[in-house]
Scaffold this active site. Structure first.
Site, mmCIF file in Angstrom:
data_model
loop_
_atom_site.group_PDB
_atom_site.id
_atom_site.type_symbol
_atom_site.label_atom_id
_atom_site.label_comp_id
_atom_site.label_asym_id
_atom_site.label_seq_id
_atom_site.Cartn_x
_atom_site.Cartn_y
_atom_site.Cartn_z
ATOM 1 C CB CYS A 24 -0.896 -0.069 1.241
ATOM 2 S SG CYS A 24 -1.594 1.479 1.775
ATOM 3 C CB CYS A 27 0.553 1.724 4.154
ATOM 4 S SG CYS A 27 -1.147 1.142 4.037
#
Length: 99
Positions: A24, A27
């Site tokens: 991600c 993230c």
């Protein structure tokens, strides 16, 4: 001995749980922001990172549908949650409001 998730989130200080995934992009952007928040709040906050791919049952229990999702726990109770990336000063303000 490994602590259970319940033990971790029922501490005396607020616990910010970051549900993330290695693949991600946002993230990865959030990681240094969380370091800034920790640097500012120090021992007044515990930050725990949970990899949703390795902890699918926990992610399902808290209905994490997108990453990153941050959940703030106070003595085991969920007091705030947000998906996406927030700036450090916004996160600090939210955590201070929930202490």
């Amino acid at each position: 001995m490994k602590s259970s998730f319940q033990d971790i989130i029922t501490q005396d200080v607020p616990v910010l749980v970051d549900f993330y995934a290695d693949w991600c992009g946002p993230c990865k952007m959030l990681a240094p922001i969380l370091q800034q928040v920790k640097a500012e709040l120090g021992d007044d906050l515990k930050i725990v990172k949970i990899d949703v791919d390795k902890n699918q049952s926990l992610a399902a229990k808290y209905q994490v549908r997108g990453v990153p999702t941050m959940i703030l726990f106070k003595q085991g109770n969920q007091v705030w949650r947000e998906s996406g990336v927030l700036q450090a000063q916004d996160l600090v303000a939210i955590i201070k409001n929930n202490q």
